[in-house]
Every structure is written in structure tokens, then in C-alpha cells.
Design a protein around this motif. Structure first.
Motif, PDB file in Angstrom:
ATOM      1  N   GLY A  12      52.589 -18.746  37.016  1.00 32.63           N
ATOM      2  CA  GLY A  12      51.448 -17.675  38.291  1.00 32.63           C
ATOM      3  C   GLY A  12      51.587 -16.388  38.227  1.00 32.63           C
ATOM      4  O   GLY A  12      50.768 -15.690  38.717  1.00 32.63           O
ATOM      5  N   ALA A  13      52.976 -16.019  39.064  1.00 29.81           N
ATOM      6  CA  ALA A  13      53.535 -15.007  38.996  1.00 29.81           C
ATOM      7  C   ALA A  13      53.060 -13.296  38.171  1.00 29.81           C
ATOM      8  O   ALA A  13      52.134 -12.960  38.374  1.00 29.81           O
ATOM      9  N   GLN A  14      53.143 -14.101  37.072  1.00 24.02           N
ATOM     10  CA  GLN A  14      53.220 -13.097  35.248  1.00 24.02           C
ATOM     11  C   GLN A  14      51.935 -13.550  35.861  1.00 24.02           C
ATOM     12  O   GLN A  14      51.416 -12.204  34.582  1.00 24.02           O
ATOM     13  N   GLN A  55      54.812 -12.811  46.874  1.00 28.80           N
ATOM     14  CA  GLN A  55      55.421 -13.098  47.497  1.00 28.80           C
ATOM     15  C   GLN A  55      55.882 -14.497  45.884  1.00 28.80           C
ATOM     16  O   GLN A  55      56.468 -15.255  47.088  1.00 28.80           O
ATOM     17  N   THR A  56      55.852 -14.301  45.347  1.00 29.79           N
ATOM     18  CA  THR A  56      56.394 -15.471  44.578  1.00 29.79           C
ATOM     19  C   THR A  56      57.994 -14.801  44.511  1.00 29.79           C
ATOM     20  O   THR A  56      58.909 -14.364  45.008  1.00 29.79           O
ATOM     21  N   ARG A  57      58.514 -15.861  44.565  1.00 26.95           N
ATOM     22  CA  ARG A  57      59.940 -16.598  44.174  1.00 26.95           C
ATOM     23  C   ARG A  57      60.593 -15.401  42.519  1.00 26.95           C
ATOM     24  O   ARG A  57      60.884 -14.577  42.576  1.00 26.95           O
ATOM     25  N   TYR A  58      59.216 -15.299  41.408  1.00 25.43           N
ATOM     26  CA  TYR A  58      59.588 -14.524  40.368  1.00 25.43           C
ATOM     27  C   TYR A  58      59.714 -13.005  40.914  1.00 25.43           C
ATOM     28  O   TYR A  58      60.131 -12.360  39.987  1.00 25.43           O
ATOM     29  N   GLY A  59      58.440 -13.247  41.616  1.00 23.93           N
ATOM     30  CA  GLY A  59      58.279 -11.546  42.365  1.00 23.93           C
ATOM     31  C   GLY A  59      59.347 -10.775  42.586  1.00 23.93           C
ATOM     32  O   GLY A  59      59.700  -9.451  42.896  1.00 23.93           O
ATOM     33  N   GLY A  65      61.406 -10.224  37.493  1.00 25.35           N
ATOM     34  CA  GLY A  65      59.605  -9.787  38.150  1.00 25.35           C
ATOM     35  C   GLY A  65      59.240  -9.070  38.615  1.00 25.35           C
ATOM     36  O   GLY A  65      58.488  -7.729  37.773  1.00 25.35           O
ATOM     37  N   ARG A  66      59.994  -8.268  39.032  1.00 23.13           N
ATOM     38  CA  ARG A  66      60.067  -6.686  39.477  1.00 23.13           C
ATOM     39  C   ARG A  66      59.417  -5.452  38.694  1.00 23.13           C
ATOM     40  O   ARG A  66      58.917  -4.697  39.221  1.00 23.13           O
ATOM     41  N   LYS A  67      60.647  -5.710  37.652  1.00 29.58           N
ATOM     42  CA  LYS A  67      60.410  -4.954  36.386  1.00 29.58           C
ATOM     43  C   LYS A  67      59.333  -5.017  35.160  1.00 29.58           C
ATOM     44  O   LYS A  67      58.548  -3.808  35.051  1.00 29.58           O
ATOM     45  N   MET A  68      58.630  -6.001  35.782  1.00 35.34           N
ATOM     46  CA  MET A  68      57.383  -6.713  34.919  1.00 35.34           C
ATOM     47  C   MET A  68      56.199  -5.463  35.098  1.00 35.34           C
ATOM     48  O   MET A  68      55.433  -5.018  34.839  1.00 35.34           O
ATOM     49  N   MET A  94      58.609   2.264  41.799  1.00 34.65           N
ATOM     50  CA  MET A  94      58.473   1.650  39.888  1.00 34.65           C
ATOM     51  C   MET A  94      60.720   2.597  40.067  1.00 34.65           C
ATOM     52  O   MET A  94      61.408   1.557  39.504  1.00 34.65           O
ATOM     53  N   LEU A  95      61.199   3.901  40.545  1.00 34.00           N
ATOM     54  CA  LEU A  95      62.158   4.284  40.323  1.00 34.00           C
ATOM     55  C   LEU A  95      63.650   3.534  41.040  1.00 34.00           C
ATOM     56  O   LEU A  95      64.391   3.093  40.513  1.00 34.00           O
ATOM     57  N   ALA A  96      62.815   2.258  42.415  1.00 34.81           N
ATOM     58  CA  ALA A  96      64.263   1.976  43.029  1.00 34.81           C
ATOM     59  C   ALA A  96      64.128   0.498  42.229  1.00 34.81           C
ATOM     60  O   ALA A  96      65.417   0.029  42.560  1.00 34.81           O
ATOM     61  N   ILE A  97      63.501   0.010  42.085  1.00 31.70           N
ATOM     62  CA  ILE A  97      63.278  -0.754  41.129  1.00 31.70           C
ATOM     63  C   ILE A  97      64.650  -0.768  39.890  1.00 31.70           C
ATOM     64  O   ILE A  97      64.810  -1.588  40.042  1.00 31.70           O
ATOM     65  N   TYR A  98      64.223   0.116  39.215  1.00 31.39           N
ATOM     66  CA  TYR A  98      65.282   0.443  38.411  1.00 31.39           C
ATOM     67  C   TYR A  98      67.001   1.045  38.782  1.00 31.39           C
ATOM     68  O   TYR A  98      67.739   0.289  38.082  1.00 31.39           O
TER      69      TYR A  98
END
Length: 596
Positions: A261-263, A290-294, A299-302, A316-320
Motif C-alpha cells: 500500500g505504501a509503494q 503514516q505507514t510503517r514502510y514509510g 521506504g524513505r529512499k523510495m 532528500m539528502l537527510a534520508i541519505y
């Protein structure tokens, strides 16, 4: 002399350990399957650590295989599975090579389940390498196997995979139609296997829509995924399990629905960005968050690229940066190389070309270093294996009595005599094999020439048994091909293929022939399988290409084997060589040499 004998014994033992005892692999693998519990644990453990420590994971496989805890077949399957998870092209090639070898394993040949596993890995490896021709080839074989095993939903999922490849090969409308057909049959089925296949087929369609720029069509497809997941989560009792992958608890079901669902939300957000609807994209990203995968790193890299297109470069850079922090300084790994590449692309999008170039160089250097380390690690494993056997031989030698010295000397003399005798026998056998192959090549050439003359002499209308309609000449177009018998239709179609040399087209297949003659695939298939000695149209086309290649090899000594393969209609040099040797028992190079 006895020292030479010992060195020979050690070398043979080491060589056997390197080859993995391929000739008795099938029997050993079947015997070792009784260790299923330990094997499953080892495989799960290796896969769990591979992403962070690939070299250690591969070393564990080597150790388990040497100790006998992991059968050779399962070890190679596990290596191939791990390599297909990598973004490194060299590892993808290794995975494909391993799987192609496994297809010839006796145990795999006897087991449809193993064949399915290997073909699925080949499909994944070809997809990762963007090798569309091999991707299509393995996907078609997998689809046929799944149909034979009566796995309808998995076969339809693979049909969607084939549709995706068709779009890459320029058949966009046909490929999309194949995907839509699979989705139509899968949609609404109340079993988990069909649900999973529907979701994966939908993701294939989203890929095609994204690649063809039809971003407005993506949200409805993603929404349908969410609707199906919502129904499954709310009414789980109405779904038949139908798959070993089916969730076994409410928690697993929730996690499964959350993941896909998150995808779907991420797909919608990316589509809205391309459509210029930033508000809708941000709304989907809020739901995604709000999802677990998120909240997972994957998920965040997606969604990181989507954030970049929204101008949220900081997030975006914070995710990396978070992904790098999880590595705890251990940046000598492939996922960190992916982060460097992503940072390069992010910097380029912001116009920081110098920073982008720096990240790109670091990415290339790290990838090269990791590849070198992997090769060194494998070398250390082989060296340790050799050293262990060498130590065993040394201990045995030291424990031997000095009075056995004469025995070793005599054995050395005997081995020398045997070596001389073997050398004589070997060269005699080689000479006999040369003459045998030369006669074989002459017979092959004569048979091909006879067949060519026969076909030339029979270009006139084909004679038919009494009471039947004769097949038209190759130069004529039959009024109604459907009125012909299978044998007559075979002679007609094969005559056209040979006269017009349609087989030289690398994409000549059943679909091409059905389009050419306006016949159904079933009618064409019956003409070749029932009206001739060929198993199928594909085998006829392959044999025609091989016979054409034989003529080129004899008449054009300056052409390279690769050029001959391409000129004969083969799209793959390796496949040409394998098919040639399987048909004629000699390689193309040997055939050319022996034809002189």
C-alpha cells in the motif's frame, strides 16, 4: 620422485575441491537434502547479512559448502540469489552464468520446482542487467514451466513480465495489451497467490506507463492496488491462501498490506509530480509517511527522488544521511556506493556540477575497491582450502615410517610409466577423435548440401496424397491456408521461410510467422509439431540458422564466429556456440578447421 608424487596427489585434491565434484553433484545434493533444517537456517542467515556484509556472506557459503552443511546445488542457488540482489553488473553476470550452469544439473532437470527457482533468478538477473533479449527468453521459459505446473496466477504474472519486455523491444501497444490481459484475469480473484500476482503485474504496468510518459494513467492503477489490499485486510477469511507466501497471522497480513500500500502511494506521488500536481503529490507523501514502510530506510529512499523534484532537497539528502548513519562508519559496502550515486544525482539537479562530479568519482572508486576486495576474499578462501589439504598430507607424511621410502620411490617410477602410457593413449585418442570429427563434418556438410539441392528442386507445387489438396508453390499465396493439412501447411510455410530467409531475422518467432501468413499461433504450431519431424517452429528456425551458419563457416574463412552468428540470425554469440555444439557435436571453430 616420491615428493613429485605427493605434489600430484595434492594438486588433484585441490582441483577436485575447486570443481565442486560436478559429475556427482546431483546424487550428493539429493543425499544432503536431509539436512533441510540446517540448510534453511544457513540460507536465512546468509541472506540476512548479505546487504551489509556481502563478503562475509559469501565466505559463509564457502565454509558451509566445504563442511557439508550446505549442498553444492543449494550453495550455488544461494550465490545466484544474492548476486541478483546486487546493483553491480559483474555480479549480475555471475548470477546469470551460475543459473545457466544449474539448468544442466541433473537434480534441477528432474525437479520442476528447482527449474522454477533457477528461471526466476535468470529473469531477475536479466532484468537488473537490462538485457531485454535474455529477459524475454527466460521469462517465456518460466511462463511455459508455470503453465505446465498449473500455476495459473504465477504464469499470468510472468505474462505481465513478458509484456514489459515487449515494450522495451518496441512493441509498446502489444506489450501493454498483454499486461492488461493478465490484470483482467487476475483482478478480483479471491486467493492470495492471485492477489500477489495482480499487485506485481500492476507494478509492471506502472513501470511501462512511467517509461512511456503516461503519468496520468498511473494513479488509477496504484489506487486499484490499494483497493485490493483494503479488501484483503478487511475480509481475510474470504481469501484462499493458495501460496506459501501468504501471511500466516494478522500481524503479517497488516505488514504485507502496509508494504504494498505504501509503494502504491509512492507511485502516485511520483506520478503527480510529473503531472505538475504538487499538492496531490505532497498529500500522498503525507499518507506514505503514516505507514510503517514509510519509516523504513528502503521506504524513505523510495520517495527521495520525488522529494527532490518537489524541491525538498534537504529532506532528500537527510534520508541519505540517515542511511549512512546506520552504517556506523562502515562505508566499504555497496549500499553506500548507491548513496554516493544518489547524492551525485541530487547535486546535479541543484546545479552543483562540481559536487556531482566528485560524488560520481567516489562512487566509481568505491565500486572498484569493493569488487577487488571480493576477488581477494574468494582467493583467500581457495588458498585456505588448499592449505588445509596440504597440512593433512604433511601430517600423513611425517607419521609414515622411514622404511616406506622405497615404496614411494617405486610408486613414483610406476606413476612415471603410467604417465608415459597415458600420454601415448591420450595422443592416440586425440588423433582418432580428430579423424572421427573430420568425417562427421564431411557428413554434416554433405547432408546440408543434399538438403539444399532437394529444397531447390522442390520449389514447384507440392504433391499431395490422393484425395487431398496440394500445397501451393512457395511463390504462390494459397487461397485458404486453413484448408491445407498440417503437412502441406508446414511445407508451404517452411518453403517461404527458407526462400525469403526469414530465419535470418533474430526476432523471427511464432508471432512473426502468424502475422506473416495471417494464421493463428495454434495453427502454425500444429503445422510444425504434427506436420513435420520438428518439435516446433523454434526448432525449425534454429536448425535453419545452424545450417546457414555451416555454409558461412565453410565459404567465408575470414568471418569471425561472432559475425557468423549474427549473419545467421543469432542474437547471442554464446547461445549460437551452444546450439551449434549441441546439434553437431563440434564447436563452430572446430567445424571450420575440420572443413578445410
Amino acid at each position: 620422485m616420491w615428493r613429485i608424487y605427493l605434489l600430484i596427489v595434492v594438486s588433484i585434491a585441490v582441483a577436485e575441491s575447486f570443481t565442486g565434484c560436478s559429475h556427482k553433484g546431483g546424487t550428493a545434493d539429493m543425499r544432503q537434502e536431509v539436512q533441510g533444517v540446517d540448510t534453511s537456517y544457513i540460507e536465512a542467515r546468509v541472506q540476512a547479512i548479505y546487504e551489509e556484509e556481502p563478503e562475509r556472506a559469501l565466505s559463509m557459503i564457502e565454509s558451509a559448502e566445504i563442511s557439508g552443511s550446505l549442498p553444492s546445488l543449494r550453495a550455488n542457488l544461494l550465490r545466484a540469489r544474492l548476486f541478483t540482489m546486487s546493483v553491480n553488473n559483474q555480479r549480475q553476470e555471475t548470477a546469470q552464468s551460475l543459473c545457466e550452469q544449474l539448468l544442466h544439473n541433473d537434480t534441477v532437470k528432474r525437479s520442476p520446482a528447482y527449474q522454477q527457482m533457477v528461471l526466476e533468478l535468470l529473469v531477475n538477473a536479466s532484468r537488473m542487467r537490462h538485457d531485454d533479449e535474455q529477459w524475454m527468453r527466460w521469462a517465456v521459459q518460466l511462463s511455459e514451466l508455470l503453465q505446465q505446473r498449473h500455476y495459473e496466477s504465477e504464469a499470468l504474472r510472468t505474462e505481465a513480465e513478458i509484456g514489459l519486455v515487449m515494450t522495451h523491444l518496441g512493441q509498446v501497444d502489444e506489450g501493454m495489451a498483454k499486461i492488461d490481459h493478465a490484470l483482467k484475469l487476475l483482478d478480483g480473484q479471491k486467493d492470495f497467490s492471485s492477489l500477489l500476482s495482480f499487485i506485481l503485474a500492476s507494478k509492471r504496468k506502472i513501470t511501462v506507463l512511467r517509461e512511456t510518459g503516461r503519468h496520468a494513467d498511473i494513479p488509477p492503477v496504484a489506487q486499484r492496488i490499494q483497493d485490493c489490499l483494503a479488501d484483503f485486510e478487511q475480509n481475510p477469511s474470504s481469501y484462499v491462501a493458495g501460496s506459501p507466501q501468504a501471511p500466516k497471522s494478522e500481524k503479517e497480513r497488516t505488514e504485507y498490506c502496509d508494504f504494498y500500500g505504501a509503494q502504491a502511494m509512492a507511485f502516485k506521488a511520483a506520478a503527480y509530480v510529473e503531472m505538475g500536481d504538487a499538492a496531490s503529490a505532497r498529500r500522498e507523501l503525507q499518507l506514505f509517511d503514516q505507514t510503517r514502510y514509510g519509516h523504513t530506510n528502503d521506504g524513505r529512499k523510495m520517495i527521495a527522488p520525488t522529494l527532490g523534484k518537489l524541491g525538498d532537497y534537504a529532506t532528500m539528502l537527510a534520508i541519505y544521511a540517515d542511511a549512512e548513519a546506520e552504517m556506523r562508519g562502515d562505508t566499504m559496502r555497496y549500499d553506500y556506493a548507491e548513496i554516493l550515486l544518489a547524492r551525485s544525482e541530487a547535486a546535479e539537479s541543484r546545479g552543483l556540477l562540481a559536487a556531482s562530479l566528485d560524488y560520481r568519482k567516489r562512487y566509481e572508486q568505491l565500486t572498484q575497491t569493493l569488487n577487488d576486495r571480493l576477488h581477494r576474499n574468494q582467493t583467500h578462501v581457495y588458498a585456505a582450502r588448499y592449505h588445509a589439504q596440504e597440512q593433512q598430507m604433511e601430517i600423513a607424511r611425517q607419521n609414515a615410517e622411514l622404511t616406506r621410502m622405497n615404496y614411494y620411490i617405486s610408486m613414483g617410477v610406476l606413476i612415471t610409466l603410467l604417465a608415459v602410457a597415458f600420454a601415448i593413449y591420450f595422443f592416440r585418442q586425440k588423433r582418432m577423435l580428430y579423424h572421427k570429427n573430420r568425417v562427421l563434418v564431411e557428413l554434416i556438410s554433405g547432408a546440408i548440401e543434399y538438403k539444399r539441392r532437394y529444397q531447390t528442386a522442390h520449389q514447384s507445387p507440392l504433391a499431395a496424397p490422393q484425395g487431398e489438396v496440394a500445397a501451393p508453390a512457395v511463390s504462390e499465396t494459397p487461397a485458404d491456408p486453413n484448408s491445407m493439412t498440417d503437412e502441406q501447411l508446414f511445407h508451404y510455410i517452411s518453403g517461404v521461410i527458407l526462400q525469403e530467409q526469414l530465419f535470418l531475422n533474430p526476432v523471427c518467432d511464432r508471432q512473426t510467422i502468424t502475422d506473416r501468413f495471417g494464421l493463428s499461433e495454434k495453427r502454425v504450431g500444429a503445422a510444425f509439431s504434427k506436420g513435420s519431424n520438428y518439435k516446433s517452429l523454434a526448432s525449425f528456425v534454429r536448425d535453419s540458422r545452424l545450417e546457414y551458419a555451416c555454409q558461412l563457416l565453410r565459404q567465408n574463412p575470414d568471418m569471425t564466429i561472432g559475425s557468423v552468428a549474427q549473419a545467421s540470425g543469432f542474437s547471442n554469440h554464446t547461445r549460437f556456440t551452444a546450439d551449434f555444439k549441441a546439434r553437431y557435436s563440434v564447436s563452430p571453430t572446430e567445424f571450420r578447421t575440420l572443413s578445410k
